[in-house]
Design a protein around this motif. Structure first.
Motif, PDB file in Angstrom:
ATOM      1  N   VAL A  89       9.178  20.582 -15.551  1.00 16.56           N
ATOM      2  CA  VAL A  89       9.344  19.796 -15.147  1.00 16.56           C
ATOM      3  C   VAL A  89      10.827  18.634 -15.295  1.00 16.56           C
ATOM      4  CG1 VAL A  89       6.404  18.863 -16.078  1.00 16.56           C
ATOM      5  CG2 VAL A  89       8.357  18.515 -17.404  1.00 16.56           C
ATOM      6  N   ASP A  90      11.216  19.279 -15.579  1.00 21.16           N
ATOM      7  CA  ASP A  90      13.272  18.224 -15.564  1.00 21.16           C
ATOM      8  C   ASP A  90      13.194  18.781 -13.750  1.00 21.16           C
ATOM      9  OD1 ASP A  90      15.422  20.616 -15.200  1.00 21.16           O
ATOM     10  OD2 ASP A  90      13.162  20.833 -16.151  1.00 21.16           O
ATOM     11  N   LEU A  91      12.529  19.973 -12.689  1.00 19.46           N
ATOM     12  CA  LEU A  91      13.203  19.631 -11.209  1.00 19.46           C
ATOM     13  C   LEU A  91      12.622  19.659 -10.947  1.00 19.46           C
ATOM     14  CD1 LEU A  91      13.365  24.038 -11.447  1.00 19.46           C
ATOM     15  CD2 LEU A  91      15.097  22.355 -11.540  1.00 19.46           C
ATOM     16  N   VAL A  92      11.362  18.919 -11.117  1.00 23.38           N
ATOM     17  CA  VAL A  92      10.707  17.657 -10.365  1.00 23.38           C
ATOM     18  C   VAL A  92       9.846  16.017 -10.794  1.00 23.38           C
ATOM     19  CG1 VAL A  92       8.940  19.751  -9.833  1.00 23.38           C
ATOM     20  CG2 VAL A  92       7.644  18.055 -11.370  1.00 23.38           C
ATOM     21  N   SER A  93      10.192  15.300  -9.346  1.00 24.36           N
ATOM     22  CA  SER A  93      10.014  14.328  -9.749  1.00 24.36           C
ATOM     23  C   SER A  93       8.545  13.973 -10.805  1.00 24.36           C
ATOM     24  CB  SER A  93       9.797  13.392  -8.090  1.00 24.36           C
ATOM     25  OG  SER A  93       8.872  13.854  -7.294  1.00 24.36           O
ATOM     26  N   GLY A  94       8.916  12.619 -11.024  1.00 26.73           N
ATOM     27  CA  GLY A  94       7.690  12.131 -11.606  1.00 26.73           C
ATOM     28  C   GLY A  94       7.348  13.409 -13.173  1.00 26.73           C
ATOM     29  N   GLY A  95       8.469  14.032 -14.009  1.00 26.28           N
ATOM     30  CA  GLY A  95       8.273  14.397 -14.940  1.00 26.28           C
ATOM     31  C   GLY A  95       8.665  13.263 -16.021  1.00 26.28           C
ATOM     32  N   ARG A  96       9.583  13.318 -16.226  1.00 28.53           N
ATOM     33  CA  ARG A  96       9.896  12.555 -17.380  1.00 28.53           C
ATOM     34  C   ARG A  96       9.849  11.340 -16.776  1.00 28.53           C
ATOM     35  NH1 ARG A  96      15.896  12.335 -20.328  1.00 28.53           N
ATOM     36  NH2 ARG A  96      16.480  12.510 -18.136  1.00 28.53           N
ATOM     37  N   LYS A  97      10.249  11.303 -16.008  1.00 28.83           N
ATOM     38  CA  LYS A  97      10.774   9.433 -15.048  1.00 28.83           C
ATOM     39  C   LYS A  97       9.082   8.736 -15.536  1.00 28.83           C
ATOM     40  CE  LYS A  97      12.572  10.796 -11.648  1.00 28.83           C
ATOM     41  NZ  LYS A  97      12.819  11.237  -9.893  1.00 28.83           N
ATOM     42  N   SER A  98       8.200   9.224 -14.706  1.00 22.24           N
ATOM     43  CA  SER A  98       6.707   8.375 -15.103  1.00 22.24           C
ATOM     44  C   SER A  98       6.390   8.592 -17.239  1.00 22.24           C
ATOM     45  CB  SER A  98       5.979   8.837 -14.672  1.00 22.24           C
ATOM     46  OG  SER A  98       5.616  10.891 -15.042  1.00 22.24           O
ATOM     47  N   ARG A  99       6.728   9.388 -17.491  1.00 18.96           N
ATOM     48  CA  ARG A  99       6.268   9.270 -18.720  1.00 18.96           C
ATOM     49  C   ARG A  99       7.390   8.106 -19.865  1.00 18.96           C
ATOM     50  NH1 ARG A  99       4.738  14.767 -20.265  1.00 18.96           N
ATOM     51  NH2 ARG A  99       4.329  14.994 -18.391  1.00 18.96           N
ATOM     52  N   ARG A 100       8.565   8.476 -19.800  1.00 19.80           N
ATOM     53  CA  ARG A 100       9.641   6.658 -20.439  1.00 19.80           C
ATOM     54  C   ARG A 100       9.235   5.874 -19.714  1.00 19.80           C
ATOM     55  NH1 ARG A 100      14.697   8.664 -22.315  1.00 19.80           N
ATOM     56  NH2 ARG A 100      15.491   7.262 -21.952  1.00 19.80           N
ATOM     57  N   THR A 101       8.640   5.565 -18.826  1.00 23.90           N
ATOM     58  CA  THR A 101       8.090   4.255 -18.397  1.00 23.90           C
ATOM     59  C   THR A 101       6.571   3.723 -19.404  1.00 23.90           C
ATOM     60  OG1 THR A 101       8.743   4.960 -15.849  1.00 23.90           O
ATOM     61  CG2 THR A 101       7.705   2.459 -16.048  1.00 23.90           C
ATOM     62  N   SER A 102       6.285   4.735 -18.933  1.00 21.28           N
ATOM     63  CA  SER A 102       4.485   4.056 -19.769  1.00 21.28           C
ATOM     64  C   SER A 102       5.048   4.504 -21.321  1.00 21.28           C
ATOM     65  CB  SER A 102       3.676   5.626 -19.345  1.00 21.28           C
ATOM     66  OG  SER A 102       4.449   6.582 -20.475  1.00 21.28           O
ATOM     67  N   GLU A 103       5.944   4.672 -21.618  1.00 23.60           N
ATOM     68  CA  GLU A 103       6.274   4.856 -23.226  1.00 23.60           C
ATOM     69  C   GLU A 103       6.992   3.495 -23.419  1.00 23.60           C
ATOM     70  OE1 GLU A 103       8.646   7.730 -25.190  1.00 23.60           O
ATOM     71  OE2 GLU A 103       6.786   9.162 -24.183  1.00 23.60           O
ATOM     72  N   GLY A 104       7.828   2.519 -22.184  1.00 22.13           N
ATOM     73  CA  GLY A 104       8.056   1.584 -22.645  1.00 22.13           C
ATOM     74  C   GLY A 104       9.652   0.909 -23.208  1.00 22.13           C
ATOM     75  N   GLU A 105      10.456   2.213 -22.982  1.00 18.10           N
ATOM     76  CA  GLU A 105      11.639   2.840 -23.703  1.00 18.10           C
ATOM     77  C   GLU A 105      12.688   1.838 -22.739  1.00 18.10           C
ATOM     78  OE1 GLU A 105      12.701   6.309 -25.821  1.00 18.10           O
ATOM     79  OE2 GLU A 105      11.780   7.297 -24.266  1.00 18.10           O
ATOM     80  N   ASP A 106      12.633   0.428 -23.144  1.00 14.04           N
ATOM     81  CA  ASP A 106      13.228  -0.024 -22.716  1.00 14.04           C
ATOM     82  C   ASP A 106      14.129  -1.436 -23.437  1.00 14.04           C
ATOM     83  OD1 ASP A 106      10.267  -2.565 -21.693  1.00 14.04           O
ATOM     84  OD2 ASP A 106      11.042  -1.948 -23.587  1.00 14.04           O
ATOM     85  N   GLU A 107      14.710  -1.053 -24.462  1.00 11.80           N
ATOM     86  CA  GLU A 107      16.193  -1.753 -25.032  1.00 11.80           C
ATOM     87  C   GLU A 107      17.188  -1.716 -24.966  1.00 11.80           C
ATOM     88  OE1 GLU A 107      15.235   0.424 -29.005  1.00 11.80           O
ATOM     89  OE2 GLU A 107      13.881   1.249 -28.475  1.00 11.80           O
ATOM     90  N   ASP A 157      17.171  16.801  -8.595  1.00 16.49           N
ATOM     91  CA  ASP A 157      16.570  17.287  -7.977  1.00 16.49           C
ATOM     92  C   ASP A 157      16.971  17.324  -5.994  1.00 16.49           C
ATOM     93  OD1 ASP A 157      13.825  14.476  -8.864  1.00 16.49           O
ATOM     94  OD2 ASP A 157      14.256  16.192  -9.366  1.00 16.49           O
ATOM     95  N   GLU A 158      17.874  16.764  -5.933  1.00 17.41           N
ATOM     96  CA  GLU A 158      18.260  17.067  -4.493  1.00 17.41           C
ATOM     97  C   GLU A 158      18.572  17.614  -4.265  1.00 17.41           C
ATOM     98  OE1 GLU A 158      20.227  13.341  -3.376  1.00 17.41           O
ATOM     99  OE2 GLU A 158      18.393  12.510  -3.401  1.00 17.41           O
ATOM    100  N   ASP A 159      19.564  18.555  -6.110  1.00 17.89           N
ATOM    101  CA  ASP A 159      20.803  19.479  -5.560  1.00 17.89           C
ATOM    102  C   ASP A 159      19.440  20.731  -5.831  1.00 17.89           C
ATOM    103  OD1 ASP A 159      22.729  17.864  -6.731  1.00 17.89           O
ATOM    104  OD2 ASP A 159      22.898  18.047  -8.350  1.00 17.89           O
ATOM    105  N   TYR A 160      18.407  20.552  -6.618  1.00 19.13           N
ATOM    106  CA  TYR A 160      18.446  22.058  -6.856  1.00 19.13           C
ATOM    107  C   TYR A 160      16.920  22.256  -5.735  1.00 19.13           C
ATOM    108  CZ  TYR A 160      19.227  22.879 -12.025  1.00 19.13           C
ATOM    109  OH  TYR A 160      20.069  23.051 -13.046  1.00 19.13           O
ATOM    110  N   GLY A 161      16.543  21.154  -4.916  1.00 18.68           N
ATOM    111  CA  GLY A 161      15.715  21.416  -3.385  1.00 18.68           C
ATOM    112  C   GLY A 161      14.541  21.947  -4.692  1.00 18.68           C
ATOM    113  N   VAL A 162      13.746  21.586  -4.867  1.00 19.00           N
ATOM    114  CA  VAL A 162      11.873  22.254  -5.140  1.00 19.00           C
ATOM    115  C   VAL A 162      11.471  21.196  -5.865  1.00 19.00           C
ATOM    116  CG1 VAL A 162      13.248  24.561  -6.705  1.00 19.00           C
ATOM    117  CG2 VAL A 162      13.443  22.503  -8.003  1.00 19.00           C
ATOM    118  N   SER A 163      10.390  22.055  -5.554  1.00 17.06           N
ATOM    119  CA  SER A 163       9.774  20.703  -5.423  1.00 17.06           C
ATOM    120  C   SER A 163       8.057  21.191  -6.300  1.00 17.06           C
ATOM    121  CB  SER A 163       8.657  20.252  -3.987  1.00 17.06           C
ATOM    122  OG  SER A 163       8.436  21.779  -3.063  1.00 17.06           O
TER     123      SER A 163
END
Ligand code: GDP
Ligand code: MG
Length: 205
Positions: free
Chosen positions: A121-139, A155-161
């Motif tokens: 999931v690191d290769l696609v958008s919405g993997g870790r990003k969305s989860r981190r946001t929902s976990e509210g790790e915002d210290e 994401d751009e480097d790998y060019g995969v979706s």
């Protein structure tokens, strides 16, 4: 009473989806960019401590290549748990995962706990990003923002979706009675959870 309960676990899935990498992340907390393909199968152990029990996983990491398919029953025959892996950037790998699930449901121990895992999931958008946001790790918002930027560059480097939508795989998993996870062996996302949730499902005899 905290004597470890031994649990035989098998990893199955198409070649190169990241089975060995998931095991390496779970057992050694490491990642290798160009992991050499598994020949036959590899055996590793790792303990998982829960509140009420300690599970010692005896992990059989199988080779995904078709020419090794006939060996698979040897590894899943007495398994109490299976992790069936696909690659979220490769739709055909989910089809292969489904065929492994069918084989397990027909031939393996009827009480086997099966976890379906969409890896990379690191290769696609919405993997870790969305989860981190929902976990509210915002210290430390600055640092978070920086990490999100790095992901975008990746994401751009790998060019995969993404080829397998989360909802599609999770609906299938629910229908088939499987645990479901999305993971990255590369950044560690979701990996410990796969094994912990399986450990929770193993009955104490
Ligand atoms: P296996 O054949 O299923 O055991 O797959 P491997 O663990 O050997 O991994 C195949 C390739 O995919 C290797 O080059 C790994 O470095 C890479 N890989 C495995 N997991 C991940 C992941 O989560 N993210 C990324 N970006 N690459 C991964
Ligand atoms: Mg392997």
């Amino acid at each position: 009473n905290m004597k470890p309960v031994q649990v035989k676990l098998v990893l199955l899935g198409e070649a190169a989806v990241g089975k060995s990498s998931l095991v390496l992340r779970f057992v050694n907390d490491e990642f290798q960019e160009n992991k050499e393909p598994t020949i036959g199968a590899a055996f590793l152990t790792q303990k998982c401590r829960l509140e009420d029990k300690v599970i010692k996983f005896e992990i059989w990491d199988t080779a995904g290549q078709e020419r090794f398919h006939s060996l698979a029953p040897m590894y899943y025959r007495n398994a109490q748990a299976a992790v069936v892996v696909y690659d979220v950037t490769k739709a055909s790998s989910l089809e292969k995962a489904k065929s492994w699930v069918k084989e397990l449901q027909r031939q393996a121990n009827p009480n086997i706990v099966i976890a379906l895992t969409g890896n990379k999931v690191d290769l696609v958008s919405g993997g870790r990003k969305s989860r981190r946001t929902s976990e509210g790790e915002d210290e430390d918002e600055d640092q978070d923002a920086q990490e999100v930027d790095e992901d975008d560059e990746d994401d751009e480097d790998y060019g995969v979706s993404r080829q397998v939508p989360t909802e599609e795989a999770s609906a299938y998993a629910q229908e088939a009675g499987l645990l479901f996870f999305e993971t990255s062996a590369k950044n560690g996302e979701g990996v410990a959870e796969v094994f912990t949730e399986i450990a929770k499902k193993i009955p104490l005899e």
